[in-house]
Design a protein around this motif. Structure first.
Motif, PDB file in Angstrom:
ATOM      1  N   ARG A 105     -18.522  -4.275 -63.029  1.00 50.27           N
ATOM      2  CA  ARG A 105     -19.698  -3.396 -63.190  1.00 50.27           C
ATOM      3  C   ARG A 105     -19.899  -3.013 -64.646  1.00 50.27           C
ATOM      4  NH1 ARG A 105     -19.056   1.707 -60.830  1.00 50.27           N
ATOM      5  NH2 ARG A 105     -21.218   2.108 -61.443  1.00 50.27           N
ATOM      6  N   ALA A 106     -18.818  -3.004 -65.419  1.00 49.45           N
ATOM      7  CA  ALA A 106     -18.906  -2.597 -66.825  1.00 49.45           C
ATOM      8  C   ALA A 106     -19.373  -3.732 -67.730  1.00 49.45           C
ATOM      9  CB  ALA A 106     -17.544  -2.085 -67.300  1.00 49.45           C
ATOM     10  N   ILE A 107     -19.556  -4.924 -67.148  1.00 50.35           N
ATOM     11  CA  ILE A 107     -19.990  -6.084 -67.931  1.00 50.35           C
ATOM     12  C   ILE A 107     -21.454  -6.379 -67.632  1.00 50.35           C
ATOM     13  CG2 ILE A 107     -19.644  -8.570 -68.288  1.00 50.35           C
ATOM     14  CD1 ILE A 107     -16.702  -8.148 -67.615  1.00 50.35           C
ATOM     15  N   ASN A 108     -22.229  -6.553 -68.676  1.00 46.37           N
ATOM     16  CA  ASN A 108     -23.648  -6.860 -68.511  1.00 46.37           C
ATOM     17  C   ASN A 108     -23.850  -8.277 -67.989  1.00 46.37           C
ATOM     18  OD1 ASN A 108     -26.537  -6.655 -68.911  1.00 46.37           O
ATOM     19  ND2 ASN A 108     -26.242  -7.948 -70.705  1.00 46.37           N
ATOM     20  N   ASN A 109     -24.939  -8.465 -67.225  1.00 44.80           N
ATOM     21  CA  ASN A 109     -25.415  -9.794 -66.838  1.00 44.80           C
ATOM     22  C   ASN A 109     -24.556 -10.459 -65.773  1.00 44.80           C
ATOM     23  OD1 ASN A 109     -27.178 -12.025 -66.909  1.00 44.80           O
ATOM     24  ND2 ASN A 109     -25.908 -13.091 -68.409  1.00 44.80           N
ATOM     25  N   ILE A 110     -24.241  -9.714 -64.718  1.00 49.45           N
ATOM     26  CA  ILE A 110     -23.550 -10.323 -63.580  1.00 49.45           C
ATOM     27  C   ILE A 110     -23.936  -9.596 -62.302  1.00 49.45           C
ATOM     28  CG2 ILE A 110     -21.448  -8.922 -63.842  1.00 49.45           C
ATOM     29  CD1 ILE A 110     -19.881 -11.463 -62.883  1.00 49.45           C
ATOM     30  N   THR A 111     -24.217 -10.364 -61.266  1.00 49.96           N
ATOM     31  CA  THR A 111     -24.495  -9.830 -59.940  1.00 49.96           C
ATOM     32  C   THR A 111     -23.170  -9.769 -59.177  1.00 49.96           C
ATOM     33  OG1 THR A 111     -26.724 -10.771 -59.927  1.00 49.96           O
ATOM     34  CG2 THR A 111     -25.764 -10.238 -57.785  1.00 49.96           C
ATOM     35  N   ILE A 112     -22.904  -8.647 -58.493  1.00 49.77           N
ATOM     36  CA  ILE A 112     -21.637  -8.435 -57.791  1.00 49.77           C
ATOM     37  C   ILE A 112     -21.927  -8.272 -56.309  1.00 49.77           C
ATOM     38  CG2 ILE A 112     -19.577  -7.002 -57.608  1.00 49.77           C
ATOM     39  CD1 ILE A 112     -20.191  -6.026 -60.490  1.00 49.77           C
ATOM     40  N   VAL A 113     -21.308  -9.127 -55.484  1.00 51.34           N
ATOM     41  CA  VAL A 113     -21.662  -9.195 -54.059  1.00 51.34           C
ATOM     42  C   VAL A 113     -20.417  -9.174 -53.171  1.00 51.34           C
ATOM     43  CG1 VAL A 113     -22.897 -10.528 -52.301  1.00 51.34           C
ATOM     44  CG2 VAL A 113     -23.694 -10.564 -54.678  1.00 51.34           C
ATOM     45  N   ALA A 114     -20.493  -8.427 -52.064  1.00 54.38           N
ATOM     46  CA  ALA A 114     -19.422  -8.399 -51.063  1.00 54.38           C
ATOM     47  C   ALA A 114     -20.058  -8.502 -49.685  1.00 54.38           C
ATOM     48  CB  ALA A 114     -18.606  -7.117 -51.176  1.00 54.38           C
ATOM     49  N   PRO A 115     -20.177  -9.716 -49.138  1.00 53.18           N
ATOM     50  CA  PRO A 115     -20.802  -9.890 -47.824  1.00 53.18           C
ATOM     51  C   PRO A 115     -20.023  -9.179 -46.715  1.00 53.18           C
ATOM     52  CG  PRO A 115     -20.700 -11.975 -49.001  1.00 53.18           C
ATOM     53  CD  PRO A 115     -19.830 -11.008 -49.744  1.00 53.18           C
ATOM     54  N   ALA A 116     -20.778  -8.627 -45.751  1.00 56.15           N
ATOM     55  CA  ALA A 116     -20.157  -7.876 -44.661  1.00 56.15           C
ATOM     56  C   ALA A 116     -19.909  -8.716 -43.425  1.00 56.15           C
ATOM     57  CB  ALA A 116     -21.027  -6.675 -44.286  1.00 56.15           C
ATOM     58  N   ASP A 117     -20.655  -9.807 -43.263  1.00 54.42           N
ATOM     59  CA  ASP A 117     -20.526 -10.605 -42.052  1.00 54.42           C
ATOM     60  C   ASP A 117     -20.823 -12.070 -42.357  1.00 54.42           C
ATOM     61  OD1 ASP A 117     -23.353 -10.780 -42.192  1.00 54.42           O
ATOM     62  OD2 ASP A 117     -23.619  -9.093 -40.821  1.00 54.42           O
ATOM     63  N   ASN A 118     -20.760 -12.907 -41.338  1.00 52.80           N
ATOM     64  CA  ASN A 118     -20.970 -14.343 -41.520  1.00 52.80           C
ATOM     65  C   ASN A 118     -22.377 -14.643 -42.020  1.00 52.80           C
ATOM     66  OD1 ASN A 118     -19.012 -15.476 -38.605  1.00 52.80           O
ATOM     67  ND2 ASN A 118     -18.372 -14.525 -40.521  1.00 52.80           N
ATOM     68  N   PHE A 119     -23.369 -13.916 -41.511  1.00 56.20           N
ATOM     69  CA  PHE A 119     -24.751 -14.135 -41.937  1.00 56.20           C
ATOM     70  C   PHE A 119     -24.915 -13.853 -43.424  1.00 56.20           C
ATOM     71  CE2 PHE A 119     -28.805 -12.096 -42.976  1.00 56.20           C
ATOM     72  CZ  PHE A 119     -29.680 -13.161 -42.770  1.00 56.20           C
TER      73      PHE A 119
END
Length: 323
Positions: A141-155
């Motif tokens: 989060r402290a680094i510019n220019n990156i999307t951070i994702v944590a999927p919750a399910d298979n979909f």
């Protein structure tokens, strides 16, 4: 937006595969028609469920061995040459050993590498803190220019990988090891836009990744007590869907964030910072891993110990509503 049906009972949700398996299967489908898909692994082909991918597409996978900095470097070079490169490694090592390469080679240099953190959070269980990744949201989060994702399910997993393959900027996606629900919500998915898993008016669970499922289970249990809890899946920690979060905070009711991450620097602090800076004064609680040495045990045992469970979250709500 079209009207969609939202599954609002945990009992109606079907459990599917581990998100890691869905990740591999989705990547194989993409590679069927896209020879630009490239996978780079650091002795993680097996743990990343990528053996079938390597068997089908041996020219589209590179093994660098236990050398995570090289992993990111090679993936960056491939991305710079127009390849859709997926760098796959345990989340704890990928975001610690390779942090400088992620910061400079990937983000600062704007190379669209897809960083895949496997066995994330406390998935490694009894292997302990050396193998837990409870810092990854915070440092990235402290680094510019990156999307951070944590999927919750298979979909969410399948949709995240498909979206990442076309994304022209860096992205980090983390996966755990245990079986997850097939689909807890509707069929809408977009990076930076959360999903409403359950409507509710008495409080809101703002959860991410593998914390969404216990939040939904707790919401169903609370319903039996006459408490109507909303559940949001904030699969994208950065950029944060502040519009959706504000919408559910507008009624002034309690907000409880749920994440498989340290209480420092993750989803909870991101949500709290935004709400507080924009005039919201809801009761607020971050449920995650405390700033302490993590207990040993399986992922489920660790979740239970720290209250990231139906029982723990129900207790947290009861205590908040007493005050």
């Amino acid at each position: 937006m079209a009207t969609v049906e939202i599954i609002n009972k945990a009992s109606e949700v079907k459990v599917g595969d581990a998100n890691l398996i869905v990740f591999s299967e989705t990547l194989q489908k993409l590679a069927e028609t896209d020879s630009d898909i490239m996978v780079v692994t650091s002795d993680s082909r097996g743990s990343g469920k990528l053996v079938p991918f390597g068997q089908k597409y041996p020219e589209q996978i590179v093994e660098v061995g236990i050398a995570e900095q090289n992993l990111v470097g090679v993936a960056t070079g491939l991305a710079a040459m127009g390849k859709k490169s997926f760098a796959v490694s345990p989340a704890c090592f990928l975001t610690a050993r390779s942090l400088e390469q992620i910061k400079n080679d990937v983000c600062y240099s704007d190379n669209p590498v897809k960083l895949i953190g496997i066995s994330a959070g406390v998935s490694y269980g009894a292997l302990g803190s050396t193998h837990h990744s409870l810092h990854d949201y915070a440092v990235l989060r402290a680094i510019n220019n990156i999307t951070i994702v944590a999927p919750a399910d298979n979909f969410e997993t399948a949709e995240a990988i498909k979206a990442a393959s076309e994304l022209e900027t860096p992205v980090y996606i983390r996966f755990g090891k245990k079986a997850m629900p097939q689909n807890m919500g509707n069929d809408d998915f977009e990076f930076g836009k959360g999903r409403v898993i359950k409507e509710g008016s008495d409080l809101t669970f703002v959860a991410t990744g593998e914390g969404v499922w216990p939040a939904l289970q707790a919401a169903e249990k609370l319903k039996e007590q006459g408490i109507d809890a909303a559940v949001l899946s904030i699969h994208t920690i950065k950029p944060l869907d502040t519009e959706l979060i504000e919408k559910y905070a507008a009624n002034g009711q309690p907000i409880i964030t749920v994440e498989e991450h340290s209480v420092n620097g993750g989803l909870g602090e991101a949500v709290a910072s935004h709400l507080f800076q924009n005039g919201f004064r809801n009761k607020f609680k971050i449920v995650g891993l405390p700033d302490d040495h993590t207990v040993h045990g399986s992922q489920i045992e660790i979740f239970d110990h720290y209250g990231i469970s139906e029982e723990g979250l129900t207790k947290t709500v009861s205590e908040m509503l007493k005050d």
